[in-house]
Motif scaffolding. Structure first.
Motif, PDB file in Angstrom:
ATOM      1  N   THR A   1       1.738  54.296  28.760  1.00 16.86           N
ATOM      2  CA  THR A   1       1.524  54.303  30.377  1.00 16.86           C
ATOM      3  C   THR A   1       2.333  53.025  30.563  1.00 16.86           C
ATOM      4  O   THR A   1       3.184  53.281  31.602  1.00 16.86           O
ATOM      5  CB  THR A   1       0.028  53.889  30.249  1.00 16.86           C
ATOM      6  N   PHE A   2       2.374  51.885  29.382  1.00 21.09           N
ATOM      7  CA  PHE A   2       3.309  50.848  30.405  1.00 21.09           C
ATOM      8  C   PHE A   2       4.850  50.732  30.286  1.00 21.09           C
ATOM      9  O   PHE A   2       5.487  49.797  30.264  1.00 21.09           O
ATOM     10  CB  PHE A   2       2.396  49.699  30.091  1.00 21.09           C
ATOM     11  N   ARG A   3       5.213  51.615  28.837  1.00 19.09           N
ATOM     12  CA  ARG A   3       6.556  51.079  28.548  1.00 19.09           C
ATOM     13  C   ARG A   3       7.430  52.255  28.685  1.00 19.09           C
ATOM     14  O   ARG A   3       8.779  53.090  28.063  1.00 19.09           O
ATOM     15  CB  ARG A   3       6.297  50.619  26.980  1.00 19.09           C
ATOM     16  N   ALA A   4       7.339  52.705  29.285  1.00 26.22           N
ATOM     17  CA  ALA A   4       7.916  53.493  30.247  1.00 26.22           C
ATOM     18  C   ALA A   4       9.505  53.892  30.863  1.00 26.22           C
ATOM     19  O   ALA A   4       9.893  52.237  31.456  1.00 26.22           O
ATOM     20  CB  ALA A   4       7.295  54.509  31.478  1.00 26.22           C
ATOM     21  N   GLU A   5      10.683  54.335  30.486  1.00 23.41           N
ATOM     22  CA  GLU A   5      11.646  53.675  30.733  1.00 23.41           C
ATOM     23  C   GLU A   5      12.195  55.149  31.249  1.00 23.41           C
ATOM     24  O   GLU A   5      12.835  56.025  30.495  1.00 23.41           O
ATOM     25  CB  GLU A   5      12.722  53.125  29.427  1.00 23.41           C
ATOM     26  N   THR A   6      13.180  54.842  32.241  1.00 24.23           N
ATOM     27  CA  THR A   6      14.344  55.694  32.873  1.00 24.23           C
ATOM     28  C   THR A   6      15.460  56.166  32.004  1.00 24.23           C
ATOM     29  O   THR A   6      16.031  54.674  31.180  1.00 24.23           O
ATOM     30  CB  THR A   6      14.461  55.566  34.364  1.00 24.23           C
ATOM     31  N   VAL A   7      15.682  57.616  31.904  1.00 20.83           N
ATOM     32  CA  VAL A   7      17.322  58.071  31.527  1.00 20.83           C
ATOM     33  C   VAL A   7      18.535  57.851  33.050  1.00 20.83           C
ATOM     34  O   VAL A   7      17.783  58.065  33.829  1.00 20.83           O
ATOM     35  CB  VAL A   7      17.373  59.171  31.032  1.00 20.83           C
ATOM     36  N   SER A   8      19.202  57.827  32.722  1.00 26.76           N
ATOM     37  CA  SER A   8      20.673  57.923  33.354  1.00 26.76           C
ATOM     38  C   SER A   8      20.631  57.434  34.752  1.00 26.76           C
ATOM     39  O   SER A   8      20.559  57.923  36.032  1.00 26.76           O
ATOM     40  CB  SER A   8      21.253  59.744  33.678  1.00 26.76           C
ATOM     41  N   PRO A   9      20.209  56.256  34.797  1.00 28.58           N
ATOM     42  CA  PRO A   9      20.504  55.049  33.712  1.00 28.58           C
ATOM     43  C   PRO A   9      18.975  54.376  33.149  1.00 28.58           C
ATOM     44  O   PRO A   9      17.815  54.878  33.886  1.00 28.58           O
ATOM     45  CB  PRO A   9      20.600  53.814  34.936  1.00 28.58           C
ATOM     46  N   ARG A  10      19.009  53.900  32.137  1.00 28.61           N
ATOM     47  CA  ARG A  10      18.472  53.412  31.348  1.00 28.61           C
ATOM     48  C   ARG A  10      18.330  52.240  32.070  1.00 28.61           C
ATOM     49  O   ARG A  10      18.628  51.425  32.136  1.00 28.61           O
ATOM     50  CB  ARG A  10      18.493  53.187  30.273  1.00 28.61           C
ATOM     51  N   ARG A  11      16.557  52.303  32.261  1.00 26.46           N
ATOM     52  CA  ARG A  11      15.641  51.240  33.060  1.00 26.46           C
ATOM     53  C   ARG A  11      14.370  50.882  32.750  1.00 26.46           C
ATOM     54  O   ARG A  11      13.650  52.319  32.170  1.00 26.46           O
ATOM     55  CB  ARG A  11      15.993  51.489  34.329  1.00 26.46           C
ATOM     56  N   GLY A  12      13.750  49.555  32.657  1.00 23.62           N
ATOM     57  CA  GLY A  12      12.429  49.536  32.165  1.00 23.62           C
ATOM     58  C   GLY A  12      12.290  48.271  31.860  1.00 23.62           C
ATOM     59  O   GLY A  12      12.876  47.501  31.634  1.00 23.62           O
TER      60      GLY A  12
END
Length: 573
Positions: A416-427
């Protein structure tokens, strides 16, 4: 971050308020919803919180967890603030009374075991302890501390660091078992700064509210702003509002409130339950912000409240839709102060396809715009790629007020608290579990991801179906309808469970079911497999009043629903 009192933690803020605003009123309590039972200055709050903290320090060490079981508002406020002074982690819980409620007792036992509580704070500790021992004997082993202390015996407050934990806010359990959200002092203070920046809490604020204090909206929206911003808060017990909603608006009038609010149902209740004779003398012209959150915000409710209470000084520009959750401490985004609610007419078919497109058929209410330190993304929950403007996706949240995680639950915290996006990578970001879209900078919340109904490849948002049902007949209770999907032999099918009003006798159950089914078919182009009518008070809800759609579905699939009987009185008063 700027703070009004140069305080880094709430403990420091309490001490500074007690010193610099000693004789100004901090809290006023209306025990019966109408008459003042107690009023405390900042100096008195500081002294009494310090005295209770002294008792805590005698039995537990900083960092230990204290359950707050306090039906009385004054006891709760002092207990929570005493925990801040003592460096003890506060754990607000729903008062489990009457103790004949197995669900409330089970929730209390679950929370006590999960957080490893070592102490209980209560207004009448021995009386409360004896009342609970038969149902929860393990609580007898904890230290029980009363809130009636007045002598601090030289106690020196423990001033924690910003990274230390202020309190655990247990989630309501609307979609899963309660989990303890870890709120640090840094997160608390940043969230209060955001609320001051957007909602306008300040020393001159007069805050009036009835919200449950153990819940994040009441705790962070009513109690803490008095200390952080220096405003004065007037508190009514929740039950006194439910019994007679006019008490809320009478208190707004009497104390010239500038800030108040509640969930959408509260405004519905005022419109339906306050007769014309009881509206005489109301003056709502002092209000500057009337927040509306914690459940779907309905445009018809906003319009109806403005129409019915406009003659009593209510200005629709004070409507303040907002969105928040315990995992972001409370406040996430809100409207532009003084601008009123922003609405958007959208194409219902496009919404079902996952796009918010201007059109006809449905109106959404904006929950607000990003401000100050807030980060907010709409993300495809499956691919974890940011969505385009107008696309519906999961709401991801960032900022220094996001909570640290779930108490001793690493797996759920990571998810729940450590999500990261891809393309681009953010989080990392907080995954809210809510679905929404951003259009022209405004956030439109459309539902819960886990509650989304998918039938025949189309998306249906349960709160929209529930609104149709509740508007289709006056025999249906507001806020007591649950729509969900259930697996059948042919696949997922729509099921609707609706409570009938308690004062309705001799209804034709078959005819009412047919009426509701027709309304759903007409509005949403889907015919439910079943529309079930149940007595008042039987649809499962959380302790904060939220629908438990998954709990209703479980009861339906287990055959445990109590159905309304044809042509018989339905429910009880």
């Amino acid at each position: 971050m700027e703070t009004t009192l140069r305080a880094r933690t709430l403990a420091e803020a309490i001490s500074l308020r007690a010193t610099e605003d000693t004789n100004r009123t901090a809290y006023t309590f209306l025990a019966d919803g109408e008459n003042e039972s107690l009023s405390l200055t900042f100096g008195e709050v500081g002294g009494r919180a310090r005295a209770i903290a002294s008792r805590l320090a005698a039995v537990v060490a900083p960092g230990e967890r204290a359950l707050i079981i306090a039906p009385d508002s004054a006891d709760f406020v002092l207990a929570f603030l005493a925990c801040q002074y003592a460096g003890v982690i506060a754990v607000p819980v729903y008062p489990p009374f009457p103790i004949t409620s197995p669900r409330r007792i089970d929730t209390l036992r679950t929370i006590a075991a999960d957080c490893g509580a070592t102490v209980v704070l209560a207004g009448a500790p021995e009386q409360t302890r004896q009342a609970l021992l038969a149902a929860a004997p393990e609580l007898g082993a904890l230290h029980w501390v009363g809130t009636d202390a007045t002598d601090d015996t030289g106690f020196e407050p423990v001033f924690p660091t910003g990274a230390d934990v202020s309190f655990l806010q247990y989630t309501s359990g609307s979609t899963s078992a309660p989990k303890g959200v870890v709120v640090t002092h840094d997160a608390l203070m940043h969230n209060q700064e955001l609320m001051c920046h957007t909602m306008g809490y300040r020393p001159e604020s007069s805050i009036v509210g009835w919200l449950p204090l153990f819940h994040d909206m009441g705790l962070m929206g009513l109690i803490v702003p008095a200390i952080y911003a220096g405003g004065s808060t007037v508190l009514l017990p929740p039950l006194t509002f439910v019994q007679r909603p006019q008490r809320w608006l009478r208190a707004v009038t009497r104390y010239s409130a500038t800030i108040t609010g509640g969930p959408n149902f509260a405004f519905e209740l005022c419109c339906r339950r306050i007769p014309a004779a009881e509206r005489e003398g109301l003056d709502l012209s002092s209000l500057e912000v009337v927040f509306n959150g914690a459940e779907p915000i309905r445009t018809e409710t906003l319009a109806k409240f403005a129409q019915e209470f406009g003659p009593h000084g209510f200005d629709p520009r004070t409507h303040y839709p907002c969105y928040g959750l315990a995992e972001s401490t409370l406040f996430t985004v809100g409207a532009v102060r003084g601008a009123g609610a922003v609405t958007l007419s959208v194409d219902r078919a496009q919404l079902a396809a996952g796009r918010v497109v201007r059109g006809e058929g449905h109106t959404l209410v904006s929950s607000g715009v990003v401000a100050l330190h807030r980060e907010l993304l709409i993300v495809d929950p499956e691919t974890r790629t940011p969505a385009a403007e107008g696309d519906v996706g999961e709401i991801w949240i960032g900022g220094p007020d996001v909570a640290a995680g779930y108490w001793q639950n690493a797996d759920a915290t990571n998810e729940t608290f450590r999500a990261e996006t891809v393309s681009p990578r953010r989080g990392p970001f907080l995954r809210s579990g809510d679905l929404g879209a951003v259009v022209d900078g405004e956030l439109y919340v459309v539902g819960r991801r886990k509650d989304l109904i998918i039938v025949g490849g189309r998306n249906y948002y349960p709160q929209d179906i529930e609104a149709t049902v509740e508007n289709a007949s006056p025999l249906v209770r507001r806020g007591c309808t649950a729509a969900f999907a259930s697996e059948r032999s042919g696949g997922e099918e729509l099921i609707v469970v609706a409570e009938t009003r308690a004062d309705t006798a001799g209804i034709d159950v078959a005819a009412l079911s047919a009426t509701l089914r027709a309304a759903i078919t007409m509005d949403h182009s889907i015919t439910p497999a079943e529309v079930l009518l149940v007595p008042a008070g039987t649809v499962p809800k959380t302790s904060s009043g939220k629908l438990q759609r998954r709990g209703t579905r479980a009861a339906f699939e287990a055959g445990e629903l109590t159905l309304a009987q044809q042509s018989l009185t339905v429910g009880v008063q």
